[in-house]
Motif scaffolding. Structure first.
Motif, PDB file in Angstrom:
ATOM      1  N   ALA A   1       0.695  -1.224   0.038  1.00 42.14           N
ATOM      2  CA  ALA A   1      -0.055   0.052  -0.084  1.00 42.14           C
ATOM      3  C   ALA A   1       0.738   1.255  -0.372  1.00 42.14           C
ATOM      4  CB  ALA A   1      -0.929  -0.123   1.183  1.00 42.14           C
TER       5      ALA A   1
ATOM      6  N   ASN B   1      -8.189  -6.596  -0.218  1.00 44.24           N
ATOM      7  CA  ASN B   1      -7.754  -5.430   0.222  1.00 44.24           C
ATOM      8  C   ASN B   1      -7.645  -4.185  -0.861  1.00 44.24           C
ATOM      9  OD1 ASN B   1      -6.700  -6.242   2.707  1.00 44.24           O
ATOM     10  ND2 ASN B   1      -4.914  -6.827   2.000  1.00 44.24           N
TER      11      ASN B   1
ATOM     12  N   TRP C   1      -9.196  -0.818   0.052  1.00 43.22           N
ATOM     13  CA  TRP C   1      -8.000  -0.179   0.825  1.00 43.22           C
ATOM     14  C   TRP C   1      -7.157   0.235  -0.164  1.00 43.22           C
ATOM     15  CZ3 TRP C   1      -6.508   2.683   4.466  1.00 43.22           C
ATOM     16  CH2 TRP C   1      -5.264   2.812   4.711  1.00 43.22           C
TER      17      TRP C   1
ATOM     18  N   THR D   1      -8.401   3.366  -1.590  1.00 35.06           N
ATOM     19  CA  THR D   1      -8.432   4.571  -0.940  1.00 35.06           C
ATOM     20  C   THR D   1      -6.842   5.261  -0.824  1.00 35.06           C
ATOM     21  OG1 THR D   1     -10.278   3.483   0.310  1.00 35.06           O
ATOM     22  CG2 THR D   1      -8.912   5.582   1.337  1.00 35.06           C
TER      23      THR D   1
ATOM     24  N   TYR E   1     -12.407  -6.281  -5.525  1.00 34.78           N
ATOM     25  CA  TYR E   1     -13.142  -6.736  -4.184  1.00 34.78           C
ATOM     26  C   TYR E   1     -14.041  -7.867  -4.547  1.00 34.78           C
ATOM     27  CZ  TYR E   1     -15.261  -6.465   0.098  1.00 34.78           C
ATOM     28  OH  TYR E   1     -15.798  -6.734   1.340  1.00 34.78           O
TER      29      TYR E   1
END
Length: 204
Positions: free
Chosen positions: A14, A46, A49, A52, A148
């Motif tokens: 990330a 993930n 996430w 984001t 997802y």
């Protein structure tokens, strides 16, 4: 060389995507999508996430691209990016800056072209960020949602779905711009009427 940078960034998961999205809005010629997809494939749960993280990184990098445009102008764009990208983006901006930013979020033209051009052409920074929030959120979260819900199978769906999202956004942007134009015209008419009334009162 760019592939080596991408390989290096993806090692940091990330954080690597955040860095990529941040520099994508400033100077790096490879879109953050090329980090988001492989990282989402590793662990699709993930994906939202990661979307984001990429979205936030892009927004934080946007003002830096804008300030670079303020200071260095078109000369930098022509040095780091394809001339056709810069020319197309400039033409879009000259017609309507808001439309260019919104549609630029979905086109293959790197987003940094629009952040730097906004600075070059003195487009208001707050408007750039506002439209970037809308456009980039859709792009990051569409990809994130695909992985997802569909897992690794989403890899083959990203390009097609992104095209549909782009085509679907056209009428929405058109309606928004039409309503904004009508609102501005109404505001200008009300202002002219107030000025006219003031002039009559002064004459009396």
């Amino acid at each position: 060389m760019f592939q080596d940078v991408l390989d290096f960034l993806t090692k940091f998961d990330a954080l690597g995507l955040f860095i990529h999205a941040f520099i994508d809005a400033i100077i790096f010629p490879v879109p953050a999508l090329f980090s988001q997809i492989p990282l989402s494939m590793v662990n699709p749960s993930n994906a939202l996430w990661l979307a984001t993280v990429g979205f936030i990184g892009c927004l934080l990098g946007t003002p830096f691209g804008y300030w670079i445009g303020k200071g260095l102008g078109h000369s930098l764009l022509y040095k780091i990016l394809k001339k056709e990208w810069v020319d197309k983006a400039t033409a879009m901006f000259q017609k309507n800056g808001e439309t260019a930013i919104l549609l630029g979020s979905f086109t293959p033209i790197p987003f940094k072209v629009f952040t730097i051009l906004s600075g070059c052409l003195n487009f208001p920074l707050w408007r750039l960020i506002a439209y970037a929030i809308l456009g980039r959120a859709i792009k990051f979260y569409v990809v994130g949602a695909l992985f997802y819900f569909y897992g690794r199978a989403a890899e083959g769906m990203v390009k097609e779905v992104s095209l549909y999202v782009f085509l679907g956004s056209l009428p929405i942007v058109g309606i928004y711009l039409y309503l904004r134009k009508k609102r501005r015209q109404k505001k200008q008419l009300a202002q002219l009427e107030n000025e006219s009334d003031s002039a009559v009162d002064s004459a009396q």
